[in-house]
Design a protein around this motif. Structure first.
Motif, PDB file in Angstrom:
ATOM      1  N   TRP A 279      -7.084   1.935   2.375  1.00 17.81           N
ATOM      2  CA  TRP A 279      -7.474   1.509   1.028  1.00 17.81           C
ATOM      3  C   TRP A 279      -8.756   2.225   0.588  1.00 17.81           C
ATOM      4  CZ3 TRP A 279      -4.451  -0.319  -2.379  1.00 17.81           C
ATOM      5  CH2 TRP A 279      -3.432  -1.226  -2.075  1.00 17.81           C
TER       6      TRP A 279
ATOM      7  N   LEU B 149      -5.442  -0.505   7.686  1.00 17.37           N
ATOM      8  CA  LEU B 149      -5.151  -0.587   6.257  1.00 17.37           C
ATOM      9  C   LEU B 149      -6.447  -0.593   5.441  1.00 17.37           C
ATOM     10  CD1 LEU B 149      -2.538  -0.649   4.701  1.00 17.37           C
ATOM     11  CD2 LEU B 149      -2.635  -3.132   4.666  1.00 17.37           C
TER      12      LEU B 149
ATOM     13  N   PHE C  10       0.827  -1.206   0.000  1.00 22.50           N
ATOM     14  CA  PHE C  10       0.000   0.000   0.000  1.00 22.50           C
ATOM     15  C   PHE C  10       0.861   1.256   0.000  1.00 22.50           C
ATOM     16  CE2 PHE C  10      -1.983   3.558   2.093  1.00 22.50           C
ATOM     17  CZ  PHE C  10      -3.183   3.672   1.420  1.00 22.50           C
TER      18      PHE C  10
ATOM     19  N   TYR D 299      -9.090  -4.558  -2.467  1.00 21.92           N
ATOM     20  CA  TYR D 299      -8.121  -4.810  -1.389  1.00 21.92           C
ATOM     21  C   TYR D 299      -8.784  -4.610  -0.022  1.00 21.92           C
ATOM     22  CZ  TYR D 299      -3.665  -5.520  -3.796  1.00 21.92           C
ATOM     23  OH  TYR D 299      -2.630  -6.065  -4.524  1.00 21.92           O
TER      24      TYR D 299
ATOM     25  N   ALA E 217      -8.599  -0.781  -5.439  1.00 21.77           N
ATOM     26  CA  ALA E 217      -8.419  -0.384  -4.036  1.00 21.77           C
ATOM     27  C   ALA E 217      -9.566  -0.897  -3.169  1.00 21.77           C
ATOM     28  CB  ALA E 217      -8.309   1.133  -3.941  1.00 21.77           C
TER      29      ALA E 217
END
Length: 437
Positions: free
Chosen positions: A152, A148, A90, A169, A166
């Motif tokens: 994202w 995270l 990332f 993810y 994105a």
């Protein structure tokens, strides 16, 4: 007074003010991009986790609980390494170093500390025949991963070009966290739990590859990723140096400074330096910048790499335990050192092969020569240590211990010398052939 360069003012503004900045994606073709201070700080917490796992592995191996200890160690190393890889991926694509990014990174570091605190429970549970997963580790892992998800989603909102990837993810990480939590909350036989953990791990590894192939590649920078992985490898090698210091300190405390203590200190440092040298004979940054598509297989080859290097430190800790407690046999020491060093050498060869997309049979003689000292170390230990645990009041046992460690070190030295004399030529030939094609 001399006017200040406007470029310098802009740079200072970027370096010193960390207000919210657009997360629109970095330039994947940017050359000479380097790691940021927050990334380096982030790495330190992971190396602490590696060190804690290696110390617990050494403790339980010394106690004779080899199988459960190895299982718990593999579980811990995967959890730590995979979380680190996800963040690095990332950050390479969207790391803008603003305040929100920094805070999210620091929260993930807290998760690493919590997971590390759960490692002793994990190893004890494995030794008792239970699943290595436990609530404290899961809490730490979720804290490592949930920030995270937010990052994202932020990237998806601010980078329309890569929005679908994105979001994918974020969804993948969220589903994975639900799975990890369920393996702790839902009672199940140990075999079923371990099977589910393996299935989750494989799914997490496969999902990003599928997502980027189907939905589009994110703007990660191959050269930056190569540097980040090499830096974590370098810091992990520090565990070998720390373990060497511990082993020598134990020997010096038991016998005072001696030729044996000096020999073990020298061997441990040469071993760390040789493994470093061998790893950096892989031209990762140059090749990945030229062919970014090779990054996927190359990065997955590092999962066993990190664990193997940290396990070398565990082997040296087993040697230290033999000195302090005199309850460990010379064979246990030899195997505890030879297996992880051999694993590092194998993973270096595998990493080079997947990076270069070439499998050179001329490396086989070198590979055999590299393994000969490892086999010799185990043979010497089996012959010299027939009577039981190491007794360092015996000159013969002390000499045998030094010989075993020196032979394991020789294996890494042979790897380096062989690649310097032979291996680099094949690397050049492979690159020339790829360019010609």
């Amino acid at each position: 007074m001399t006017d200040v360069d406007p470029g310098l003012r802009a740079r200072l503004r970027d370096d010193l003010r960390h207000r919210l900045r657009p997360m629109t994606g970095r330039d994947p073709r940017e050359r000479d991009r380097s790691a940021t201070p927050i990334e380096l700080l982030y790495d330190l917490t992971y190396v602490i986790a590696f060190g804690a796992a290696a110390e617990l592995l050494a403790h339980h191996v010394s106690a004779g609980e080899v199988g459960p200890a190895v299982g718990a160690y593999v579980f811990a190393i995967f959890a730590v390494s995979w979380a680190w890889m996800n963040f690095t991926w990332f950050a390479s694509a969207y790391g803008n170093d603003d305040a929100l990014f920094r805070v999210a990174t620091i929260v993930q570091m807290v998760g690493v500390v919590v997971l590390t605190l759960g490692l002793p429970v994990s190893f004890e549970a494995a030794a008792e025949g239970h699943s290595p997963n436990n609530a404290l580790m899961v809490v730490g892992y979720v804290v490592m991963r949930v920030p995270l998800i937010g990052l994202w989603l932020r990237a998806a909102r601010q980078d329309p070009e890569h929005r679908r990837t994105a979001v994918a993810y974020a969804v993948m990480i969220a589903i994975a966290q639900i799975g990890w939590v369920l393996t702790t909350l839902v009672p199940a036989p140990v075999a079923v739990t371990v099977a589910l953990l393996v299935a989750l791990a494989l799914a997490e590894m496969a999902a990003p590859v599928v997502a980027e192939r189907k939905l589009g590649r994110l703007p990660w920078n191959a050269g930056h990723i190569a540097e980040r992985f090499s830096l974590l490898t370098l810091i992990t090698l520090g565990e070998v140096v720390a373990a060497t210091t511990g082993a020598v300190g134990a020997l010096a405390g038991a016998q005072g400074w001696s030729v044996a203590a000096g020999a073990i200190a020298a061997s441990g440092l040469v071993l760390a330096a040789s493994l470093w040298w061998a790893y950096f004979l892989i031209p990762s940054r140059a090749i990945l910048e030229q062919w970014p598509g090779r990054t996927w297989a190359w990065r997955y080859a590092h999962l066993p790499m990190f664990g193997s290097i940290a396990a070398v430190g565990a082997g040296l800790r087993v040697a230290a335990a033999a000195v302090e407690e005199q309850e460990v046999s010379l064979v246990q020491i030899a195997v505890a050192l030879a297996v992880p060093v051999g694993a590092v050498i194998v993973t270096i060869f595998a990493t080079w092969s997947v990076l270069m997309r070439s499998y050179d049979l001329t490396h086989v003689p070198l590979f055999v020569l590299t393994l000969i000292p490892l086999v010799a170390a185990v043979v010497v230990a089996a012959i010299a240590g027939r009577h039981g645990p190491v007794d360092l009041e015996s000159p013969a046992d002390t000499t045998a211990l030094v010989t075993v460690i020196a032979l394991v070190t020789l294996s890494a030295v042979v790897e380096v010398v062989g690649h310097e004399l032979v291996g680099f030529r094949h690397t050049v030939r492979v690159v020339q052939a790829a360019e010609a094609a």
